[in-house]
Design a protein around this motif. Structure first.
Motif, PDB file in Angstrom:
ATOM      1  N   THR A  76       0.970  -1.300  -0.096  1.00 11.15           N
ATOM      2  CA  THR A  76       0.190   0.089  -0.073  1.00 11.15           C
ATOM      3  C   THR A  76       0.923   1.302   0.074  1.00 11.15           C
ATOM      4  O   THR A  76       0.544   2.318  -0.659  1.00 11.15           O
ATOM      5  N   LYS A  77       1.942   1.196   0.684  1.00 14.13           N
ATOM      6  CA  LYS A  77       2.777   2.307   0.653  1.00 14.13           C
ATOM      7  C   LYS A  77       3.397   2.675  -0.691  1.00 14.13           C
ATOM      8  O   LYS A  77       3.547   3.749  -1.191  1.00 14.13           O
ATOM      9  N   ALA A  78       3.728   1.433  -1.493  1.00 15.88           N
ATOM     10  CA  ALA A  78       4.104   1.607  -2.552  1.00 15.88           C
ATOM     11  C   ALA A  78       3.160   2.368  -3.618  1.00 15.88           C
ATOM     12  O   ALA A  78       3.822   3.411  -4.519  1.00 15.88           O
ATOM     13  N   LYS A  79       2.003   2.269  -3.504  1.00 20.55           N
ATOM     14  CA  LYS A  79       1.055   2.877  -4.168  1.00 20.55           C
ATOM     15  C   LYS A  79       0.780   4.364  -3.983  1.00 20.55           C
ATOM     16  O   LYS A  79       0.553   5.178  -4.664  1.00 20.55           O
ATOM     17  N   LEU A  80       1.210   4.721  -2.763  1.00 18.96           N
ATOM     18  CA  LEU A  80       1.461   6.283  -2.544  1.00 18.96           C
ATOM     19  C   LEU A  80       2.511   6.735  -3.243  1.00 18.96           C
ATOM     20  O   LEU A  80       2.377   8.206  -3.351  1.00 18.96           O
ATOM     21  N   GLY A  81       3.386   6.165  -3.633  1.00 16.86           N
ATOM     22  CA  GLY A  81       4.487   6.783  -4.675  1.00 16.86           C
ATOM     23  C   GLY A  81       3.774   7.648  -5.571  1.00 16.86           C
ATOM     24  O   GLY A  81       4.332   8.752  -5.974  1.00 16.86           O
ATOM     25  N   ALA A  82       2.801   7.151  -6.265  1.00 16.10           N
ATOM     26  CA  ALA A  82       2.191   7.904  -7.552  1.00 16.10           C
ATOM     27  C   ALA A  82       1.242   8.981  -7.138  1.00 16.10           C
ATOM     28  O   ALA A  82       1.413   9.950  -7.952  1.00 16.10           O
ATOM     29  N   THR A  83       0.833   8.974  -6.157  1.00 17.32           N
ATOM     30  CA  THR A  83      -0.113   9.867  -5.511  1.00 17.32           C
ATOM     31  C   THR A  83       0.485  11.075  -4.813  1.00 17.32           C
ATOM     32  O   THR A  83       0.173  12.208  -4.539  1.00 17.32           O
TER      33      THR A  83
END
Length: 152
Positions: A76-83
């Motif tokens: 989930t943290k990895a997905k924060l990268g794009a946002t």
């Protein structure tokens, strides 16, 4: 020839990233740099800690955002990268980028970095010598995870 689905490539991204990081670390060591292992990566010995933190602002921002949102899972943290990514500044020249990077380090840090790299032999870019891969990723003959399941 059948093309590989994008999700297979995405699923193997951690494998390829680990292979790249291992190869980079090996090449730096072959050039004479000392490296130290960190929790998830490595750092070049001699580069000041403050400099490393200054140039790791995205990781810091992602970690702070994850803490604020109560996110613990690495996926989930990895997905924060794009946002959380800042938009790229259009129209910057190479010289302006370098000046911006230089402005982010102190004179003492610049000296420490210079001492770290000053006596290293830089090979010609036309004749890189591939090194065997070692460490967490295995060897060059290792296959990505999805290929081990017949998806490669």
């Amino acid at each position: 020839m059948e093309s590989r689905p994008i999700r297979g490539i995405k699923a193997d991204a951690p494998y390829f990233q680990a292979m790249f990081r291992t190869r980079l670390a090996n090449r730096l060591q072959a050039l004479g740099y000392d490296i130290r292992k960190t929790k998830d990566d490595f750092e070049i010995t001699g580069v000041p800690e403050r400099t490393i933190k200054e140039f790791s602002r995205r990781t810091t921002l992602i970690e702070k955002t994850a803490d604020l949102l109560g996110i613990k899972k690495p996926e989930t943290k990895a997905k924060l990268g794009a946002t959380t990514r800042e938009p790229k500044k259009e129209g910057q020249t190479w010289d302006s980028l370098v000046r911006g990077w230089e402005d982010r380090v102190t004179l003492r840090e610049r000296h420490a970095i210079h001492e770290t790299v000053a006596h290293k032999e830089i090979p010609s870019p036309n004749s890189p010598t591939p090194l065997p891969l070692t460490g967490q990723c295995g060897t060059a003959s290792s296959a990505p995870p999805s290929s081990q399941n017949g998806n490669w």
